[in-house]
Motif scaffolding. Structure first.
Motif, mmCIF file in Angstrom:
data_model
loop_
_atom_site.group_PDB
_atom_site.id
_atom_site.type_symbol
_atom_site.label_atom_id
_atom_site.label_comp_id
_atom_site.label_asym_id
_atom_site.label_seq_id
_atom_site.Cartn_x
_atom_site.Cartn_y
_atom_site.Cartn_z
ATOM 1 N N HIS B 53 0.816 -1.216 0.000
ATOM 2 C CA HIS B 53 0.000 0.000 0.000
ATOM 3 C C HIS B 53 0.850 1.266 0.000
ATOM 4 C CE1 HIS B 53 0.206 -0.507 4.549
ATOM 5 N NE2 HIS B 53 0.684 0.693 4.349
ATOM 6 N N SER B 56 1.450 1.816 -3.619
ATOM 7 C CA SER B 56 0.280 2.296 -4.359
ATOM 8 C C SER B 56 -0.066 3.725 -3.936
ATOM 9 C CB SER B 56 -0.911 1.347 -4.204
ATOM 10 O OG SER B 56 -1.426 1.410 -2.900
ATOM 11 N N ALA B 57 0.185 4.060 -2.661
ATOM 12 C CA ALA B 57 -0.029 5.446 -2.228
ATOM 13 C C ALA B 57 0.902 6.387 -2.993
ATOM 14 C CB ALA B 57 0.206 5.574 -0.728
ATOM 15 N N LEU B 60 -0.295 6.681 -6.652
ATOM 16 C CA LEU B 60 -1.499 7.496 -6.800
ATOM 17 C C LEU B 60 -1.212 8.982 -6.663
ATOM 18 C CD1 LEU B 60 -4.329 5.635 -4.914
ATOM 19 C CD2 LEU B 60 -4.453 6.599 -7.201
ATOM 20 N N SER B 240 -2.049 9.557 5.443
ATOM 21 C CA SER B 240 -2.996 8.449 5.395
ATOM 22 C C SER B 240 -2.306 7.123 5.701
ATOM 23 C CB SER B 240 -3.659 8.408 4.015
ATOM 24 O OG SER B 240 -4.448 7.251 3.891
ATOM 25 N N TRP B 242 0.307 6.749 7.520
ATOM 26 C CA TRP B 242 0.636 6.772 8.949
ATOM 27 C C TRP B 242 -0.591 6.501 9.815
ATOM 28 C CZ3 TRP B 242 1.630 11.998 11.866
ATOM 29 C CH2 TRP B 242 1.822 11.744 13.224
ATOM 30 N N ARG B 245 -3.724 3.734 8.136
ATOM 31 C CA ARG B 245 -3.238 2.366 8.061
ATOM 32 C C ARG B 245 -2.341 2.009 9.235
ATOM 33 N NH1 ARG B 245 -3.838 1.084 2.446
ATOM 34 N NH2 ARG B 245 -4.031 2.954 1.194
#
Lengths: 340, 546
Positions: B53, B56-57, B60, B240, B242, B245
């Motif tokens: 993730h 992917s973060a 994005l 986000s 941090w 998730r």
């Protein structure tokens, strides 16, 4: 400043934290000072216990952890249950067994072991246009219906308010169905997610959109705060949506007493005072929140929304799905907005 | 500079190194100061492997973040260099006051600029309201109006408060180093746009890059403005990862990657600059003789320089003044605001003084005592600027804890954590790059011949540093200190998370209102931030014209 007063000791005292000077109760808080001040002032007036505060938006758990046994933090007050639970899992909180707290707060709204206690809650509801939306009852699921295409607006899907709402949806529907729902919401967006919750009301008032999710207390603030925001709120009607198999999503604000609290007794007094009838009513009056204590009058600004049926999903169950909710938001590209 | 001439000062430096203990110590101290949070960050980042993730973060957010950076880079440099050229080359109505006010937008925190821009330009704002009144419209869809809550809107808003970095750097370049070159070109008949394109732009390049880097780092660090304006930014992605998730190591990993990229860019820029010999001669440069514009051209120049001042400063100031007036009527000026003001000024002045001292010492050490340690020191100065603010603070916290353990073992009942010293330390870590950059820029304008001459006359490194070079670079260092002062006044993440109990600054107080959803209630604080920012700005301008 008198130059003589600037002796080394005075300078050291100004620059460094000297643990000897203990405050009577020290509050680390994610709640805004303007909201807490009337409450804490009233507490001091009644008990004579002085309160010192530090407000931040994130990272206070890390600060308390780094301060360790030297930490002056007595209590940690948050605007959401996620931070309370985070502090507990980081080992920062202490177990408190208090008759007054347990009696005032329903079981689902406090940690089972007594590491944190909820103080107030607010709901994440639908703001709808008085002029263009006739529905008076909605489910969260309804908002993914194509009939809302180009009419829905929302702040960033990464914001904690939405993250927790989406996590609750995953807990209710499972990840796959929740992803479809969030994809539907995204397709209905009129614009890229931006602004805050008040912008939902503002965009409805300007005609940019017809419906969106926002927290309850902003309505009270817009109606009674800055005069320029009143027309925004007046264009909006609040509908209390429910999950198809549950109630309305709520978030909890709360308090935890720190493991290394230097003034633990005062900290407990503060926590107990905050669930008293006076403080609970003040919370509702100052910030338009729902008191956890039963039988406390609710401010008319929020009482008029109708009967709130809080979701029965446990806060722990919602927290478990937070990561998945963030994954889904990334996977569907929610923040890219419609058409992305 | 050729290898042979570079060898002379370093050989001389080695011979007199005994005199440079102080300078070398300052360089070493900087390493300690900057490498400790870096170590904290690295430990954090390597606490767990990179998860899917995180990637992917990154993926994005990278598209819009890069577009934002590119946009702010180009637009802020264009506005800054364009205005600097007009101010340096021409005389026109309001020129002197505009020269000062062109720096003023810098005092506006980016998130406040975004909030104000939205208030001013949205449906209920004065601009659209006036348009509806004039055009007889009622609904939003009956007319066209630009929407600031978009990526282009974010580029515009950020550029209009961050262009002063490029403006200041470019003006110094045109008025000091470039003046001889510009005068010569003018004598040969090169004027107007041609002069700007052929002489002005190439001259401004290092200034654009040097000033632009700070604008881009501020952009990369901003979270309030981009979230409000709806940009999918890296800063929001880090937050986000941090918090949503619960992956602090993941946030540290992205921050570390940012840092590596920024340092690489800075190194490349430095290497790039070395090839172009911008160091002027030791002879006094001929001052520019500005051309007096008249008529239409004068009006155009006034308008071009007034536009960024009006949009970036006057409109937000007017908005804040109206709201502040409302607040004063409602609740008066509380003593809390006076305290916040005093705290802000004290902390910012402290940070500016320390950063200036560090900047001078490190830049002088690199020049006079060049070895691997001292020449690398200025390059790492930007570390503090290149890590997102909150992450930098989180990395500093364990470092403070170690220091405090030491203090406790030493039997001192003092703690760095929870004191103003912690805030000051974070400021110095964060802003030291600015102090070094300005001191270096000042030194680069002094010919090496000065050093050689002084050495021949027997001056040791310390003496050369403090009696010969330092007085000459004080204006440049002063510029750096004033910029740090303005930056520290609006600094948020470190102040917010590290300040002592019951201590507010203007920035934290304003932010508290903003995060409650009504930043207008913090209008007095916002207005004070802007007005205090005008003081260093006018000092800057006075130093320029002297």
């Amino acid at each position: 400043m008198h130059s003589k007063s600037l002796r080394p000791a005075a300078l050291a005292a100004a620059l460094f934290c000297t643990p000897a000077v203990a405050q009577e109760v020290n509050v680390y808080t994610y709640r805004e000072p303007a909201l807490l001040k009337p409450l804490l002032d009233a507490f001091t007036a009644e008990t004579g216990i002085k309160v010192a505060t530090i407000f931040a938006k994130e990272g206070l758990e890390e600060r308390i952890a780094a301060e360790g046994t030297r930490s002056p933090a007595d209590v940690f007050m948050t605007a959401d249950f996620a931070s309370l639970e985070r502090a507990r899992t980081m080992g920062l909180t202490r177990q408190v067994n208090s008759e007054a707290l347990s009696r005032a707060i329903p079981p689902g709204y406090r940690d089972a072991q007594g590491h944190w206690y909820g103080l107030t809650y607010r709901a994440r509801v639908a703001y709808v246009s008085k002029a263009r939306v006739s529905e008076t009852q909605l489910t969260y699921e309804d908002l993914a219906d194509p009939k809302w295409k180009g009419r829905f607006c929302l702040r960033s899907g990464k914001h904690i308010y939405n993250n927790l709402l989406f996590a609750a949806a995953i807990a209710h529907m499972g990840e796959a169905k929740a992803e479809d729902w969030i994809r539907g919401l995204k397709a209905n967006l009129v614009r890229k997610p931006s602004g805050g919750d008040r912008e939902v009301a503002k965009d409805i008032a300007s005609g940019a959109c017809d419906i969106g999710f926002a927290n309850t207390y902003y309505m009270g603030h817009m109606l009674n705060g800055a005069p320029d925001q009143k027309p925004w709120a007046e264009a909006v009607r609040v509908v209390l949506p429910k999950f198809r198999n549950g109630g309305t999503h709520v978030n909890l604000s709360g308090i935890a007493i720190m493991k290394n609290a230097p003034n633990a007794a005062n900290a407990q007094k503060l926590a107990e005072w905050l669930v008293g009838e006076k403080a609970q009513a003040l919370y509702s009056k100052v910030n338009y929140e729902f008191p956890v204590r039963a039988g406390v009058p609710i401010d008319p600004a929020i009482a008029g929304f109708g009967v709130l049926t809080p979701d029965t999903l446990s806060f722990e169950a919602i927290l478990k799905e937070r990561t998945k909710a963030a994954d889904v938001v990334d996977r569907v590209g929610f923040d890219g907005g419609p058409g992305s | 500079m050729t290898g042979a001439s570079a060898a002379i000062p370093s050989a001389l430096g080695r011979r007199s190194s005994s005199g440079g203990v102080l300078l070398r110590a300052a360089s070493l101290a900087l390493y300690v100061l900057l490498l400790l949070p870096l170590a904290g960050l690295t430990v954090l980042a390597f606490a767990q492997p990179v998860e899917g993730h995180v990637l992917s973060a990154l993926r994005l957010a990278s598209g819009e973040t890069l577009t934002l950076l590119l946009g702010v880079g180009v637009l802020s440099a264009s506005v800054g260099v364009g205005a600097a050229w007009l101010i340096a080359m021409y005389r026109f109505p309001l020129r002197d006051i505009l020269a000062v006010l062109l720096v003023a937008p810098l005092a506006l925190p980016t998130y406040l600029a975004a909030y104000v821009a939205v208030e001013l330009t949205d449906y209920f704002g004065p601009l659209q309201s006036a348009l509806r009144l004039i055009g007889g419209y009622t609904l939003r869809r009956e007319y066209w109006f630009p929407d600031v809550r978009t990526l282009p809107g974010a580029i515009l808003v950020l550029s209009l408060v961050l262009y002063p970095y490029a403006y200041l750097a470019a003006r110094i370049m045109f008025e000091r180093q470039g003046s001889t070159l510009i005068q010569a070109a003018r004598l040969q008949g090169c004027t107007g746009l041609r002069l700007f394109l052929r002489i002005g732009l190439p001259l401004a390049r290092p200034a654009v890059i040097g000033g632009g880097v700070f604008a881009l780092l501020e952009t990369l660090n901003d979270i309030g403005a981009v979230e409000h304006l709806g940009v999918q930014s890296l800063s929001l992605a880090i937050k986000s990862v941090w918090l949503n998730r619960g992956n602090l190591p993941g946030a540290a990993q992205i921050s570390l990657l940012c840092l590596v990229m920024v340092v690489a860019i800075l190194m490349a820029e430095h290497a790039f600059r070395r090839h172009a010999a911008y160091a002027g001669s030791s002879r006094a440069t001929a001052p520019l003789t500005p051309i007096r514009l008249t008529g239409f051209r004068a009006a155009l120049a006034s308008l071009a320089c007034a536009a960024p001042v009006i949009i970036g400063f006057a409109l937000p100031a007017a908005f804040l003044a109206v709201e502040a007036y409302r607040m004063v009527l409602k609740s008066g000026i509380s003593p809390a605001i006076v305290h916040a003001l005093a705290n802000s000024v004290m902390l910012s002045a402290g940070a500016a003084a320390i950063v200036a001292a560090v900047g001078i010492s490190v830049a002088l050490a690199a020049r006079l005592l060049p070895d691997k340690v001292t020449t690398l020191a200025p390059r790492i100065g930007a570390i503090g600027y290149a890590v997102p603010g909150t992450v930098l603070v989180i990395a500093l916290l364990p470092v403070f804890a170690v220091v405090d353990n030491g203090l406790e073992v030493a039997g001192l009942s003092l703690a760095l954590s929870g004191g103003l010293a912690a805030v000051l330390t974070a400021y110095v870590v964060r802003f030291t790059g600015m102090g070094i950059a300005q001191a270096e820029a000042g030194l680069s304008r002094l010919s090496r011949n000065i050093d050689h001459a002084a050495r021949m006359l027997g001056a040791k490194a310390n003496r050369l540093a403090f009696t010969v070079l330092m007085p000459n670079i004080l204006p440049a260092v002063g510029l750096g200190a004033l910029l740090v002062f303005v930056d520290a006044m609006k600094e948020l993440p470190a102040t917010l998370l590290l300040r002592p109990l019951n201590t507010e600054t203007l920035a934290t107080s304003l932010y508290a209102h903003a995060s409650a959803g009504s930043f207008e209630d913090g209008a007095i604080e916002g207005l004070l931030l802007l007005l205090i920012g005008l003081i260093p700005v006018s000092i800057l301008a006075r130093a320029r014209s002297a």
